[in-house]
Design a protein around this motif. Structure first.
Motif, PDB file in Angstrom:
ATOM      1  N   GLU A 136     104.389 -67.254  -4.544  1.00 46.50           N
ATOM      2  CA  GLU A 136     103.682 -68.279  -5.325  1.00 46.50           C
ATOM      3  C   GLU A 136     102.569 -68.916  -4.464  1.00 46.50           C
ATOM      4  O   GLU A 136     102.837 -69.309  -3.422  1.00 46.50           O
ATOM      5  N   LYS A 137     101.497 -68.854  -5.000  1.00 42.41           N
ATOM      6  CA  LYS A 137     100.518 -69.328  -4.085  1.00 42.41           C
ATOM      7  C   LYS A 137      99.875 -71.057  -4.505  1.00 42.41           C
ATOM      8  O   LYS A 137     100.602 -71.480  -5.686  1.00 42.41           O
ATOM      9  N   THR A 138      99.263 -71.430  -3.792  1.00 41.29           N
ATOM     10  CA  THR A 138      98.880 -72.964  -3.988  1.00 41.29           C
ATOM     11  C   THR A 138      98.157 -72.984  -5.261  1.00 41.29           C
ATOM     12  O   THR A 138      97.130 -72.369  -5.386  1.00 41.29           O
ATOM     13  N   ASP A 139      98.520 -73.991  -6.047  1.00 38.71           N
ATOM     14  CA  ASP A 139      97.627 -74.319  -7.373  1.00 38.71           C
ATOM     15  C   ASP A 139      96.763 -75.481  -6.829  1.00 38.71           C
ATOM     16  O   ASP A 139      97.107 -76.819  -7.124  1.00 38.71           O
ATOM     17  N   TRP A 140      95.442 -75.385  -6.303  1.00 38.29           N
ATOM     18  CA  TRP A 140      94.775 -76.243  -5.911  1.00 38.29           C
ATOM     19  C   TRP A 140      94.381 -77.279  -6.813  1.00 38.29           C
ATOM     20  O   TRP A 140      93.783 -78.599  -6.676  1.00 38.29           O
ATOM     21  N   SER A 141      94.604 -77.192  -8.497  1.00 39.26           N
ATOM     22  CA  SER A 141      94.256 -78.087  -9.368  1.00 39.26           C
ATOM     23  C   SER A 141      95.224 -79.207  -9.325  1.00 39.26           C
ATOM     24  O   SER A 141      94.986 -80.349  -9.845  1.00 39.26           O
ATOM     25  N   GLN A 142      96.420 -79.061  -8.380  1.00 39.78           N
ATOM     26  CA  GLN A 142      97.250 -80.108  -8.357  1.00 39.78           C
ATOM     27  C   GLN A 142      96.837 -81.056  -7.203  1.00 39.78           C
ATOM     28  O   GLN A 142      97.486 -82.028  -6.821  1.00 39.78           O
ATOM     29  N   ALA A 143      95.762 -80.688  -6.392  1.00 42.30           N
ATOM     30  CA  ALA A 143      95.654 -81.272  -5.226  1.00 42.30           C
ATOM     31  C   ALA A 143      94.965 -82.624  -5.569  1.00 42.30           C
ATOM     32  O   ALA A 143      94.251 -82.711  -6.654  1.00 42.30           O
ATOM     33  N   PRO A 144      95.006 -83.582  -4.642  1.00 39.71           N
ATOM     34  CA  PRO A 144      95.539 -83.587  -3.255  1.00 39.71           C
ATOM     35  C   PRO A 144      97.226 -83.777  -3.475  1.00 39.71           C
ATOM     36  O   PRO A 144      97.540 -84.464  -4.079  1.00 39.71           O
ATOM     37  N   PHE A 145      97.896 -82.893  -2.585  1.00 33.25           N
ATOM     38  CA  PHE A 145      99.168 -83.080  -2.541  1.00 33.25           C
ATOM     39  C   PHE A 145      99.371 -84.167  -1.489  1.00 33.25           C
ATOM     40  O   PHE A 145      98.812 -84.344  -0.371  1.00 33.25           O
ATOM     41  N   LYS A 146     100.388 -84.873  -1.576  1.00 33.91           N
ATOM     42  CA  LYS A 146     100.895 -85.991  -0.876  1.00 33.91           C
ATOM     43  C   LYS A 146     102.310 -86.205  -0.378  1.00 33.91           C
ATOM     44  O   LYS A 146     103.193 -85.776  -1.364  1.00 33.91           O
ATOM     45  N   ALA A 147     102.747 -86.343   0.822  1.00 37.87           N
ATOM     46  CA  ALA A 147     104.063 -86.779   1.371  1.00 37.87           C
ATOM     47  C   ALA A 147     103.967 -88.079   1.991  1.00 37.87           C
ATOM     48  O   ALA A 147     103.047 -88.424   2.394  1.00 37.87           O
ATOM     49  N   TYR A 148     104.957 -88.960   1.781  1.00 39.19           N
ATOM     50  CA  TYR A 148     105.250 -90.206   2.095  1.00 39.19           C
ATOM     51  C   TYR A 148     106.364 -90.380   3.284  1.00 39.19           C
ATOM     52  O   TYR A 148     107.157 -89.624   3.329  1.00 39.19           O
ATOM     53  N   TYR A 149     106.045 -91.245   4.122  1.00 43.89           N
ATOM     54  CA  TYR A 149     107.012 -91.393   5.356  1.00 43.89           C
ATOM     55  C   TYR A 149     107.041 -92.952   5.592  1.00 43.89           C
ATOM     56  O   TYR A 149     106.021 -93.744   5.305  1.00 43.89           O
ATOM     57  N   GLN A 150     108.321 -93.436   5.908  1.00 45.41           N
ATOM     58  CA  GLN A 150     108.561 -94.816   6.561  1.00 45.41           C
ATOM     59  C   GLN A 150     109.932 -94.889   7.418  1.00 45.41           C
ATOM     60  O   GLN A 150     110.609 -93.834   7.437  1.00 45.41           O
TER      61      GLN A 150
END
Length: 300
Positions: free
Chosen positions: A216-230
């Motif tokens: 399964e390859k990265t679908d760059w149409s979904q970018a930017p990908f985001k992760a959050y931290y706290q």
């Protein structure tokens, strides 16, 4: 499986050789204190790479890592530790995250580095994330255990903890232990205990292996990908200019484990019985000549 920015080179000496006898300047935050004290992430974390793709918001209480076709991003702790407990609340990339990897790990530097890994391997929409764990000692890893999670890690923040002392390493998810790696160095199994480690986190593209072995390859149409931290929290033996902030009698957690904590042992058995999907100690195709030594020594 990390960007080059997360490691370089050097050995550090044994923690028992250089104990601080005078004063030591370190910024110590105990995880037992109210989490609100850790809300200003700028006091504890540096965004280390990504050319602006890593950012802090809400008075530095929320950290964002993002990934696009050009680059991912990452951060690191200001402190190093020689034994410690680090934890953080993370909300992972939502939607189709196939090919992406979000990491949260401790690592020393150099070719013979030590490392303790949480890696979250992205998925296609509707399929579960794979939580990949590994332990490196003296540059050798190959100790992978993988899990599915019992919740959607993209819908809300969840707490991920690495606990590391001279007796064992324990991985926790929402205070539930999922894996223990014991210290069997006296029986010939290398264990991380002589090199100080720093906390790192990153969001990056690994579609050559991350999701279904790279199918399964990265679908760059979904970018930017985001992760959050706290809510970052750190406790332990802080390492400063070659010295440890701990003495042999300090910090009771340093010398304890949960061998007699049957509730925690039961939680770990529940997690492994129900959610573990890979254990290197059960992979006879990978180890046709016999499993690594620690697999026979009552380690989990």
């Amino acid at each position: 499986m990390k960007p080059e920015s997360s490691s370089s080179s050097t050995f550090l000496s044994s923690p028992l050789k250089n104990i601080v006898t005078g004063f030591l300047f370190v910024y110590v935050l105990l995880c037992s204190l109210p989490v609100s004290l850790a809300n200003n992430l700028k006091n504890f974390i540096d965004i280390s790479w990504g050319d602006g793709r890593g950012q802090m918001f809400n008075n530095n209480e929320l950290l964002l890592l993002s990934l696009d076709r050009s680059s991912g991003s990452g951060f690191q702790s200001k402190n190093e530790y020689l034994f410690g407990k680090v934890q953080m609340q993370i909300k992972l990339v939502s939607g189709n995250s196939a090919g992406t990897v979000t990491t949260f790990f401790l690592s020393s530097k150099g070719d013979y580095h030590d490392e303790i890994d949480f890696e979250f391997l992205g998925n296609t929409s509707g399929n579960p994330y794979t939580l990949h764990t590994n332990v490196f000692s003296e540059g050798i890893g190959n100790r992978e255990m993988q899990f599915y999670l019992w919740f959607d890690p993209t819908a809300d923040f969840h707490n991920y903890t690495i606990f590391w002392n001279h007796q064992h390493i324990v991985f926790y998810v929402d205070e539930i232990p999922i894996r223990e790696f014991k210290n069997f160095q006296d029986k010939g199994v290398p264990f991380p205990q002589y090199q100080a480690m720093r906390l790192y986190s990153s969001l990056w593209d690994a579609d050559n292996w991350a999701t279904r072995g790279g199918l399964e390859k990265t679908d760059w149409s979904q970018a930017p990908f985001k992760a959050y931290y706290q809510n970052f929290c750190e406790d332990g033996c802080f390492w400063y200019n070659g010295y440890s902030s701990c003495t042999p009698n300090s910090n009771s957690w340093l010398w304890g484990n949960f061998d007699n904590d049957y509730a925690k042992k039961g939680q770990m058995k529940w997690a492994q019985d129900n959610y573990m999907i890979y254990n290197y100690c059960q992979d006879s195709k990978r180890f046709p000549q016999g499993f690594p030594l620690e697999c026979y020594l009552n380690t989990s």
